[in-house]
Design a protein around this motif. Structure first.
Motif, mmCIF file in Angstrom:
data_model
loop_
_atom_site.group_PDB
_atom_site.id
_atom_site.type_symbol
_atom_site.label_atom_id
_atom_site.label_comp_id
_atom_site.label_asym_id
_atom_site.label_seq_id
_atom_site.Cartn_x
_atom_site.Cartn_y
_atom_site.Cartn_z
ATOM 1 N N ARG A 5 0.837 -1.192 0.000
ATOM 2 C CA ARG A 5 0.000 0.000 0.000
ATOM 3 C C ARG A 5 0.881 1.255 0.000
ATOM 4 N N ILE A 6 0.624 2.152 -0.952
ATOM 5 C CA ILE A 6 1.397 3.381 -1.056
ATOM 6 C C ILE A 6 0.446 4.557 -1.240
ATOM 7 N N GLY A 7 0.984 5.754 -1.158
ATOM 8 C CA GLY A 7 0.184 6.953 -1.368
ATOM 9 C C GLY A 7 0.380 7.973 -0.262
ATOM 10 N N SER A 8 -0.167 9.143 -0.458
ATOM 11 C CA SER A 8 0.024 10.239 0.490
ATOM 12 C C SER A 8 -0.594 9.953 1.848
ATOM 13 N N GLU A 9 -1.726 9.249 1.888
ATOM 14 C CA GLU A 9 -2.386 9.023 3.166
ATOM 15 C C GLU A 9 -1.571 8.102 4.077
ATOM 16 N N ILE A 10 -1.009 7.053 3.517
ATOM 17 C CA ILE A 10 -0.199 6.146 4.328
ATOM 18 C C ILE A 10 1.114 6.823 4.729
ATOM 19 N N ASP A 11 1.645 7.687 3.875
ATOM 20 C CA ASP A 11 2.857 8.423 4.220
ATOM 21 C C ASP A 11 2.614 9.369 5.395
ATOM 22 N N LEU A 12 1.507 10.112 5.354
ATOM 23 C CA LEU A 12 1.200 11.044 6.431
ATOM 24 C C LEU A 12 0.867 10.304 7.726
ATOM 25 N N ALA A 13 0.124 9.213 7.606
ATOM 26 C CA ALA A 13 -0.204 8.419 8.791
ATOM 27 C C ALA A 13 1.059 7.854 9.425
ATOM 28 N N SER A 14 2.034 7.469 8.601
ATOM 29 C CA SER A 14 3.295 6.946 9.120
ATOM 30 C C SER A 14 4.052 8.012 9.893
ATOM 31 N N LEU A 15 4.040 9.245 9.383
ATOM 32 C CA LEU A 15 4.693 10.350 10.084
ATOM 33 C C LEU A 15 4.057 10.595 11.438
ATOM 34 N N VAL A 16 2.725 10.560 11.477
ATOM 35 C CA VAL A 16 2.009 10.770 12.734
ATOM 36 C C VAL A 16 2.341 9.651 13.722
ATOM 37 N N ALA A 17 2.300 8.409 13.256
ATOM 38 C CA ALA A 17 2.607 7.273 14.131
ATOM 39 C C ALA A 17 4.037 7.362 14.657
ATOM 40 N N ASP A 18 4.973 7.741 13.795
ATOM 41 C CA ASP A 18 6.361 7.888 14.228
ATOM 42 C C ASP A 18 6.478 8.929 15.333
ATOM 43 N N THR A 19 5.805 10.055 15.154
ATOM 44 C CA THR A 19 5.850 11.140 16.131
ATOM 45 C C THR A 19 5.266 10.697 17.464
ATOM 46 N N LEU A 20 4.248 9.844 17.408
ATOM 47 C CA LEU A 20 3.601 9.347 18.623
ATOM 48 C C LEU A 20 4.337 8.155 19.229
ATOM 49 N N GLY A 21 5.394 7.693 18.573
ATOM 50 C CA GLY A 21 6.155 6.559 19.079
ATOM 51 C C GLY A 21 5.414 5.243 18.960
ATOM 52 N N LEU A 22 4.556 5.136 17.934
ATOM 53 C CA LEU A 22 3.741 3.936 17.758
ATOM 54 C C LEU A 22 4.058 3.256 16.432
ATOM 55 N N ARG A 23 3.919 1.958 16.411
ATOM 56 C CA ARG A 23 4.065 1.197 15.170
ATOM 57 C C ARG A 23 2.727 1.190 14.450
ATOM 58 N N LEU A 24 2.759 1.424 13.140
ATOM 59 C CA LEU A 24 1.530 1.500 12.364
ATOM 60 C C LEU A 24 1.010 0.104 12.039
ATOM 61 N N ASP A 25 -0.241 -0.151 12.396
ATOM 62 C CA ASP A 25 -0.929 -1.405 12.083
ATOM 63 C C ASP A 25 -2.068 -1.048 11.136
ATOM 64 N N ASN A 26 -1.808 -1.166 9.830
ATOM 65 C CA ASN A 26 -2.722 -0.646 8.817
ATOM 66 C C ASN A 26 -3.637 -1.733 8.262
ATOM 67 N N ASP A 27 -4.916 -1.374 8.048
ATOM 68 C CA ASP A 27 -5.891 -2.334 7.524
ATOM 69 C C ASP A 27 -6.718 -1.641 6.449
ATOM 70 N N GLU A 28 -6.766 -2.231 5.244
ATOM 71 C CA GLU A 28 -7.559 -1.662 4.155
ATOM 72 C C GLU A 28 -8.923 -2.344 4.087
ATOM 73 N N VAL A 29 -9.975 -1.543 4.177
ATOM 74 C CA VAL A 29 -11.341 -2.066 4.154
ATOM 75 C C VAL A 29 -12.190 -1.207 3.227
ATOM 76 N N SER A 30 -13.428 -1.627 2.996
ATOM 77 C CA SER A 30 -14.344 -0.818 2.198
ATOM 78 C C SER A 30 -14.654 0.476 2.929
ATOM 79 N N TRP A 31 -15.099 1.478 2.181
ATOM 80 C CA TRP A 31 -15.336 2.810 2.756
ATOM 81 C C TRP A 31 -16.264 2.761 3.966
#
Length: 323
Positions: free
Chosen positions: A97-123
């Motif tokens: 999974r790539i794109g601006s949303e996952i990049d920004l979410a990764s930055l936020v998680a890094d800042t919070l000291g958390l590992r990102l656990d990402n799940d893609e689902v329907s809207w």
């Protein structure tokens, strides 16, 4: 629903095909493979090896995260599984999974000291996941609305804009209804863009100007083919999609943007969490931090979204009114 790579591949094909009226040099932005083997569309890397921009933990911001989540050590994130470049889509390996949303979410998680656990689902399951507690947050192009604010908290991170895209080199610009009078413009049926364009056409007629000749096509790529052939003057669609196409194909340009909410309010995209979960302050602080340290701007520039940048994250700002 589009397959994971359908839209990205379609844009890649368009990138390789020069506009009928374009200069020869404009066709250089074709899909290719660089010396390192990285897949690209124009200057945009769509391969699995993203070399993603990362952040570092900021203790005082991480302390704002509820204790249970800090102890768990992960940020459980929901994102839409739909293919929507440049926001969220799958790389050329059809699984990363790539794109601006996952990049920004990764930055936020890094800042919070958390590992990102990402799940893609329907809207619709994004909100089901928030309601059930499956997700701590959703980073998936969610617009702040007054109705959603009744159930969710928001920390904004991008403007919600739509854009007019035309052939590269045109001097025509769109800022107000009179600028589209008599023009042939394509738009997707049933969207906010269509509503705004129809309203503008009516305003033009009331002012004694020609109405907009509105065209509809079945597929997103059909709009771009119509633009290439000169059958339409412009395509009105989501600003991120237009920015991605401009950056990847190099043969069109954005000639005007406006709020996706219309003339009355600037639409805003936000990190979304269940109301009163205790997370929204941490999200806003993390977003403000990455804005200040410049990593936020680097991510948006990477995906062609610099025009949608915000200068500060707002918590639960005024949203789109209830219909």
């Amino acid at each position: 629903m589009l397959s994971r790579r359908t839209f990205a591949a379609s844009l890649a094909a368009l990138a390789a095909a020069p506009l009928l009226s374009a200069c020869g040099g404009d066709s250089d932005a074709a899909t290719g493979t660089g010396g390192s083997g990285t897949k690209k569309v124009g200057n945009i890397n769509i391969g699995p090896d993203q070399n993603r921009i990362r952040g570092k933990k900021v203790d005082e911001i991480a302390a704002l995260v509820p204790a249970a989540i800090r102890k768990r050590g992960t940020l459980r994130l929901g994102q839409s599984a739909d293919s929507s470049p440049p926001l969220g889509f799958f790389a050329t390996d059809d699984k990363t999974r790539i794109g601006s949303e996952i990049d920004l979410a990764s930055l936020v998680a890094d800042t919070l000291g958390l590992r990102l656990d990402n799940d893609e689902v329907s809207w619709e399951n994004l909100f089901v996941g928030l309601d059930s507690g499956k997700f701590d947050a959703v980073f998936s192009n969610v617009t702040v609305t007054e109705e959603r604010k009744e159930k969710y908290d928001f920390a904004t991170y991008r403007l919600d804009n739509i854009a007019f895209e035309a052939q590269k080199g045109t001097s025509w610009r769109v800022r107000e209804p009179k600028d589209v009078a008599g023009r042939t413009i394509a738009v997707s049926s049933g969207t906010n863009q269509e509503k705004i364009l129809v309203d503008w056409s009516k305003q033009d007629e009331k002012a004694g100007l020609k109405p907009v000749d509105i065209k509809y096509f079945q597929k997103e790529t059909d709009y771009y083919l119509a633009l290439q052939s000169g059958r339409i003057d412009a395509y009105l669609g989501p600003s991120p999609s237009a920015a991605y196409h401009v950056a990847s194909a190099g043969q069109t340009q954005v000639i005007g943007t406006l709020s996706g909410a219309g003339d009355q309010i600037q639409g805003k995209i936000a990190a979304t969490t269940k109301k009163d979960s205790g997370l929204v302050d941490a999200y806003a602080a993390a977003i403000d931090h990455v804005i200040k340290d410049g990593s936020y701007a680097r991510v948006l520039k990477r995906w062609g979204l610099s025009s949608e940048a915000v200068t500060k994250s707002e918590i639960n700002p005024k949203g789109l009114p209830k219909t």
